[in-house]
Design an enzyme around this catalytic site. Structure first.
Site, short mmCIF file in Angstrom:
data_model
loop_
_atom_site.label_atom_id
_atom_site.label_comp_id
_atom_site.label_asym_id
_atom_site.label_seq_id
_atom_site.Cartn_x
_atom_site.Cartn_y
_atom_site.Cartn_z
N GLU A 287 0.83 -1.21 0.00
CA GLU A 287 0.00 0.00 0.00
C GLU A 287 0.86 1.26 0.00
OE1 GLU A 287 -3.15 -0.11 -0.49
OE2 GLU A 287 -3.20 -2.29 -0.40
N ASP A 378 3.81 -3.94 -5.85
CA ASP A 378 4.39 -5.21 -5.41
C ASP A 378 5.92 -5.14 -5.44
OD1 ASP A 378 1.95 -6.43 -5.01
OD2 ASP A 378 1.93 -7.50 -6.91
#
Length: 439
Positions: A287, A378
């Site tokens: 996040e 990611d």
């Protein structure tokens, strides 16, 4: 007369053709997804065979198909409702009814009443599908934790909050449309931009607590780990909170909310129960990657750009009689165009009804950009935490949320804002077997 009817007829034909194409493509994509999921229901994909049981895999397949079938029914019903509002004259009838009720002496009240009445009717139409989704589909697969009383309480609170915010905002927009001349759309865009930024501050502090409880994160080990991660990433937040998501659903999530100094990190309590401390850290690092790669700022800028273009287009359409007549309503246009007082609420509603029919065909582009952002987040998480912990967390979340591992590739291209699990984990270079059978 023929000159004025021809563009209106063309508008009707183009809208009807676009709606039919929209419906056919969505049905085709959903049927592809159903077939793909059903075809692979009998066996776990080889790369997940050591981490996902056959029972979990089949539960995810059945859950996916159940949601899709309900979605098909909702799609067909929604198309019928859309036709009812537009070409079949529903919106025109409602507008005429309110014009008769309020009379010509209320140039702001009648359009505002039209917006409110439309919202109420549409909300009532959607209620059965919401109830069925929550108390039948989600209940069947063990996700729903809501009682009917809690559901009704949320509905009442949501309606009151929506009215308290939406009605004054709608009144301001309608006033701007009537009082600021041909450039009303630019003034309206400025108001909308300011309102959207303000809501990023107000929502987490005042609105979200009306629906959920937010407690400061009490796990000291996790707090220390998360605080260290944010320090490494140069990210400051107003607080770390745990939300009682388990009151409503067994689904798990974590998110950032707020803007500027009001930023908060929020964990669902269900997420903390499912993941280990290193895995939570990896999810949070993902996040954080969205912020560090400026994905949030880019999405906000794109939203403002599209809204500006849309309002500029609407500003032009409000002056075109064929836009109204072609979509099944009687226009009230300025005197020089053969009408009397413009009803901007009609134009707003028609625009909101019609735009999704056409913008759907751009969804592969927006979905592709979103998936690209997920890959970038990611990669950032793999640098700041552990790629393997993130992979472990993803597999657990896919399992616990009953997300299918075998989606149709074309369906993914249209609808998936996140890449499939196999693509994400392969891109990170993580190992499936390291997750463990208990994941």
């Amino acid at each position: 007369m023929n000159d004025s009817l021809s563009p209106a007829l063309l508008t009707s034909l183009v809208f009807g053709a676009a709606l039919l194409a929209n419906l056919l493509v969505k049905f085709w994509l959903a049927s592809r997804q159903i077939r793909a999921v059903a075809r692979h229901r009998g066996a776990v994909p080889a790369e997940f065979a050591q981490t996902i049981t056959l029972a979990s895999h089949q539960r995810a397949a059945d859950y996916t198909v159940a949601k899709l079938r309900l979605g098909l029914l909702e799609l067909a019903f929604g198309a019928a409702v859309l036709l009812g509002w537009t070409l079949m004259g529903g919106l025109d009838w409602l507008n005429a009814l309110l014009l008769q009720a309020f009379g010509p002496g209320h140039p702001l009240l009648q359009p505002l009443a039209l917006l409110v009445a439309f919202a109420v009717i549409n909300g009532l139409i959607d209620l059965p599908f919401g109830l069925y989704q929550t108390f039948v589909v989600e209940q069947r697969f063990g996700f729903n934790k809501m009682t009917l009383g809690l559901w009704l309480g949320d509905l009442v609170k949501g309606t009151l909050v929506g009215a308290a915010i939406g009605i004054p905002l709608a009144a301001l927009v309608l006033w701007l449309m009537g009082a600021t001349g041909r450039w009303w759309w630019l003034w309206t865009w400025a108001v909308w931009m300011g309102f959207s930024l303000l809501m990023m501050v107000i929502y987490p502090m005042f609105i979200a607590p009306l629906f959920n409880k937010f407690q400061p994160l009490a796990d000291e080990a996790l707090k220390e780990r998360v605080t260290g991660l944010m320090a490494r990433c140069g990210f400051a937040a107003k607080g770390l909170f745990v939300m009682d998501g388990s009151r409503r659903s067994a689904h798990a999530n974590a998110y950032f909310t707020g803007f500027g100094a009001a930023k908060r990190v929020v964990f669902f309590d269900t997420l903390l129960k499912q993941l280990s401390v290193p895995e939570v850290e990896a999810v949070l690092a993902h996040e954080l990657g969205h912020f560090k790669r400026r994905h949030i700022a880019k999405r906000i800028a794109a939203m403002f750009g599209f809204s500006l273009a849309g309002l500029a287009l609407l500003g032009w359409l409000t002056q075109q009689s064929w836009f109204y007549v072609g979509l099944g309503v009687t226009p009230n246009l300025p005197a020089q165009l053969g009408g009397d007082v413009p009803n901007h609420a009609l134009a707003l509603l028609l625009f909101m009804l019609v735009v999704p029919v056409f913008s759907f065909f751009l969804s592969p582009l927006s979905a592709m950009l979103s998936r690209r952002h997920e890959f970038e987040a990611d990669a950032y998480a793999a640098q700041q935490a552990s790629a393997q912990d993130l992979a472990n967390a993803l597999v657990k979340l896919y399992k616990d949320n009953a997300s299918t591992l075998t989606p149709d590739p074309l369906y993914v291209r249209f609808y998936y804002s996140h890449p499939p699990a196999s693509e994400r984990i392969a891109r990170m270079g993580a190992r499936f077997e390291a997750v463990g059978a208990g994941a």
